[in-house]
Write a protein that holds these residues in place. Structure first.
Motif, PDB file in Angstrom:
ATOM      1  N   ASP A  48       0.859  -1.169   0.000  1.00  0.00           N
ATOM      2  CA  ASP A  48       0.000   0.000   0.000  1.00  0.00           C
ATOM      3  C   ASP A  48       0.901   1.226   0.000  1.00  0.00           C
ATOM      4  O   ASP A  48       1.547   1.527   0.997  1.00  0.00           O
ATOM      5  CB  ASP A  48      -0.896  -0.038   1.242  1.00  0.00           C
ATOM      6  CG  ASP A  48      -1.838   1.132   1.262  1.00  0.00           C
ATOM      7  OD1 ASP A  48      -2.368   1.436   2.349  1.00  0.00           O
ATOM      8  OD2 ASP A  48      -2.049   1.743   0.194  1.00  0.00           O
ATOM      9  N   THR A  70       0.361   4.331   0.223  1.00  0.00           N
ATOM     10  CA  THR A  70       0.056   5.483   1.075  1.00  0.00           C
ATOM     11  C   THR A  70       0.396   5.237   2.532  1.00  0.00           C
ATOM     12  O   THR A  70       0.226   6.111   3.365  1.00  0.00           O
ATOM     13  CB  THR A  70      -1.444   5.825   0.968  1.00  0.00           C
ATOM     14  OG1 THR A  70      -2.185   4.656   1.320  1.00  0.00           O
ATOM     15  CG2 THR A  70      -1.799   6.246  -0.449  1.00  0.00           C
ATOM     16  N   ASN A  75       0.487  13.280   4.591  1.00  0.00           N
ATOM     17  CA  ASN A  75      -0.781  12.622   4.364  1.00  0.00           C
ATOM     18  C   ASN A  75      -1.203  12.823   2.915  1.00  0.00           C
ATOM     19  O   ASN A  75      -1.408  13.961   2.475  1.00  0.00           O
ATOM     20  CB  ASN A  75      -1.841  13.238   5.307  1.00  0.00           C
ATOM     21  CG  ASN A  75      -3.193  12.598   5.093  1.00  0.00           C
ATOM     22  OD1 ASN A  75      -3.290  11.484   4.630  1.00  0.00           O
ATOM     23  ND2 ASN A  75      -4.242  13.341   5.437  1.00  0.00           N
ATOM     24  N   ARG A 104      -3.777  10.879   1.686  1.00  0.00           N
ATOM     25  CA  ARG A 104      -5.103  10.251   1.564  1.00  0.00           C
ATOM     26  C   ARG A 104      -6.156  11.335   1.407  1.00  0.00           C
ATOM     27  O   ARG A 104      -5.979  12.477   1.836  1.00  0.00           O
ATOM     28  CB  ARG A 104      -5.395   9.431   2.821  1.00  0.00           C
ATOM     29  CG  ARG A 104      -4.582   8.156   2.857  1.00  0.00           C
ATOM     30  CD  ARG A 104      -5.241   7.153   3.757  1.00  0.00           C
ATOM     31  NE  ARG A 104      -4.370   6.001   3.918  1.00  0.00           N
ATOM     32  CZ  ARG A 104      -3.452   5.873   4.859  1.00  0.00           C
ATOM     33  NH1 ARG A 104      -3.288   6.829   5.752  1.00  0.00           N
ATOM     34  NH2 ARG A 104      -2.677   4.812   4.905  1.00  0.00           N
ATOM     35  N   ARG A 133     -12.613  14.020  -2.145  1.00  0.00           N
ATOM     36  CA  ARG A 133     -12.661  13.187  -3.338  1.00  0.00           C
ATOM     37  C   ARG A 133     -13.757  13.663  -4.285  1.00  0.00           C
ATOM     38  O   ARG A 133     -13.569  13.727  -5.504  1.00  0.00           O
ATOM     39  CB  ARG A 133     -12.889  11.735  -2.953  1.00  0.00           C
ATOM     40  CG  ARG A 133     -12.681  10.802  -4.128  1.00  0.00           C
ATOM     41  CD  ARG A 133     -12.485   9.383  -3.688  1.00  0.00           C
ATOM     42  NE  ARG A 133     -11.209   9.227  -2.996  1.00  0.00           N
ATOM     43  CZ  ARG A 133     -10.975   8.316  -2.081  1.00  0.00           C
ATOM     44  NH1 ARG A 133     -11.907   7.470  -1.730  1.00  0.00           N
ATOM     45  NH2 ARG A 133      -9.796   8.237  -1.499  1.00  0.00           N
TER      46      ARG A 133
END
Lengths: 274, 295
Positions: free
Chosen positions: B228, B230, B236, B238, B244
């Protein structure tokens, strides 16, 4: 003998595996330095050695063994070494004279299709010690057969199948019956072609001998080309293992041949590089 | 499928183990012998490649029912001490050999190796003998070891064509593992093929490690899922849900969307108009600069 090679093969003149068939092979390189190692090793181990020197004269091996600290002349006089000088014997067959008796060992030169049975019989009579020998005859260790080299027989017209039969019989007698060792040198030229088994040349012979042997040492030049400080690489492959571990173990080393020996090291660790 | 073959074969089965220089099929052959002995079946071995001691070395099963016919010491009759020569490989001699020891159970014949025989006896004769052994009643099953790199592909193909099962062994990726490609022909004519990774333990019992040939692919997929990017970062990257949504709604400046197209094609009010009247000087023909060619 080369001390580094002894530690790689886990063998000393006092203790080594018996009943082994060691195949030394090379491709576009010269592995005969390993034959000199094994010759001096087994003479030091006080074994009875039968040497089929088909490509060089006795004085050649004698001179090199002198540098490795072993005297072949003395060993031959004491009866420890039985040397078949292939070049000299073949002359007596090709140019027969009345006085020559000689052994029948090189009879295959007369008719190569007959096979190597006579050569095998010579080997068998050399390695089998007579029980209850005379007094004063020294007791030697297990018998050892050294052949330098087997692929020259192919050039002399002997079929590869006959050579495999010969090596099989030698193995049955020397390794299995007498618990001795065999070292054979086989030389290949050219690339590792996909012969499809039809052309019974040195590649096919190498495959056949590999199936029979228990330890192979394959010598090749470096894949990257010529180097002054590293003369090539040796791939050691243990084939038959008894008891522990069924898998074949392979190790790769690089080597350099000196005046009085050879040094072996892991790839990339040559003293010239480090 | 390897375990099924080890467990038992039907009558008239011929099993060929093909090996090469890189991996010896000798140990798998011993596993088959060991499995047959464990089932209390008599096994006759025609030993060409190995001596009796080497074959029996390591076999923990009772070797009482193992009969070794040594063709190793003198296969060609050179020393006149032979128990069995290579030229005795025909149905009559073999039946005679097997009848010497009587058994209540049908016999399994193991040939180590067929390559030795093929070097001295012509392939058609060997195939004929194998076929007769298959049909006749003297043996229940024949297991042979063949060094595939020692013969022409035609010879190997002919011998394997006779076989009811062929196992081709090759070295595996890990140390003591090997890959077996198995082809099995049943009596009804159905052919099944399988590829398994196996390893042989010290007592010659076979452990099948994995069955599928795509084991390699599956392993790489699992690895990709696991990493992963991230995770384990000092910043950060994410996105929360609102972020989004806003990102997806954003119209990129140089993307040629439908709205922009219509806006450009239809000229809005107040935009400039271009009026053009054709001028003679604009009509310059490269091939006729003086405009006097009558073509």
């Amino acid at each position: 003998m080369f001390t580094e090679l002894n530690s790689i093969l886990n063998a000393t003149p006092d203790s080594f595996t018996q009943g082994e068939f060691i195949l030394v092979s090379d491709r576009q390189s010269d592995a005969s330095f390993l034959i000199h190692h094994f010759l001096s090793f087994y003479l030091r181990a006080r074994c009875k050695v039968c040497f089929l020197g088909l490509v060089q004269s006795f004085s050649h091996y004698s001179a090199i063994s002198q540098r490795l600290g072993v005297s072949l002349t003395q060993a031959r006089e004491k009866g420890q070494l039985i040397f078949l000088e292939g070049l000299k014997e073949s002359l007596s067959i090709l140019i027969p004279q009345e006085t020559t008796t000689g052994s029948q060992a090189m009879d295959f030169l007369r008719d190569p299709t007959v096979g190597l049975q006579r050569l095998y019989e010579f080997v068998r009579s050399s390695v089998s010690s007579d029980v209850g020998g005379e007094e004063g005859v020294e007791e030697w260790g297990p018998p050892v057969l050294l052949v330098d080299d087997v692929s020259v027989l192919l050039s002399l017209g002997v079929s590869a199948g006959a050579v495999l039969d010969f090596s099989h019989y030698c193995r049955a007698t020397v390794c299995s019956q007498l618990q001795g060792n065999i070292v054979m040198l086989v030389r290949c030229h050219g690339e590792e072609a996909e012969d499809d088994g039809s052309d019974e040349g040195s590649e096919w012979l190498l495959k056949g001998l590999t199936h029979q042997c228990s330890l192979t040492l394959h010598v090749q030049g470096l894949p990257t080309g010529y180097c002054r400080d590293i003369h090539g690489q040796v791939e050691v492959c243990w084939r038959r293992r008894r008891g522990d571990g069924q898998h074949t173990q392979k190790k790769l080393f690089q080597y350099k041949v000196h005046d009085k020996g050879a040094s072996f090291f892991a790839p990339g660790t040559s003293s010239a590089v480090l | 499928m390897l375990s099924e073959l080890l467990q038992g074969t039907d009558t008239g089965a011929v099993l060929i183990i093909q090996d090469s220089c890189s991996y010896s099929g000798q140990h798998l052959l011993k596993s088959f012998i060991s499995a047959a002995l464990n089932k209390e079946e008599p096994v006759h071995v025609l030993g060409f490649d190995v001596s009796e001691e080497e074959l029996k070395d390591g076999l923990t099963a009772s070797t009482q029912r193992l009969h070794f016919h040594s063709a190793y010491t003198d296969p060609l009759g050179w020393t006149n001490r032979s128990a069995f020569t290579v030229h005795q490989f025909c149905v009559e001699e073999l039946t005679h050999l097997l009848k010497q020891t009587s058994h209540p159970k049908p016999v399994t014949l193991v040939i180590d190796s067929l390559s030795w025989i093929l070097r001295h006896v012509s392939p058609p004769a060997v195939c004929k003998t194998l076929q007769q052994l298959k049909k006749g009643g003297a043996v229940r099953a024949v297991i042979g070891l063949l060094h595939a790199d020692m013969h022409q592909s035609g010879t190997v193909g002919s011998v394997c064509h006779l076989a009811t099962s062929v196992i081709t062994v090759a070295p595996g990726t890990k140390g003591d593992e090997a890959v077996a490609k198995i082809t099995k022909r049943s009596k009804s004519g159905k052919v099944t093929q399988d590829e398994e990774i196996f390893s042989i333990k010290g007592d010659f019992s076979v452990t099948v490690v994995s069955k599928t040939s795509h084991a390699g692919h599956r392993q790489t997929e699992a690895e990709e899922q696991q990493t992963d990017p991230t995770a384990n970062l000092t910043f950060n990257i994410r996105l929360s849900d609102t972020e989004r949504e806003a990102k997806e709604k954003l119209a990129l400046p140089f993307v040629f969307s439908k709205e922009k197209k219509t806006a450009l094609l239809q000229s809005g009010p107040g935009s400039g108009r271009i009026l053009y009247e054709p001028d003679a000087n604009d009509d310059y023909d490269q091939e006729d600069p003086d405009d006097d060619l009558d073509v």
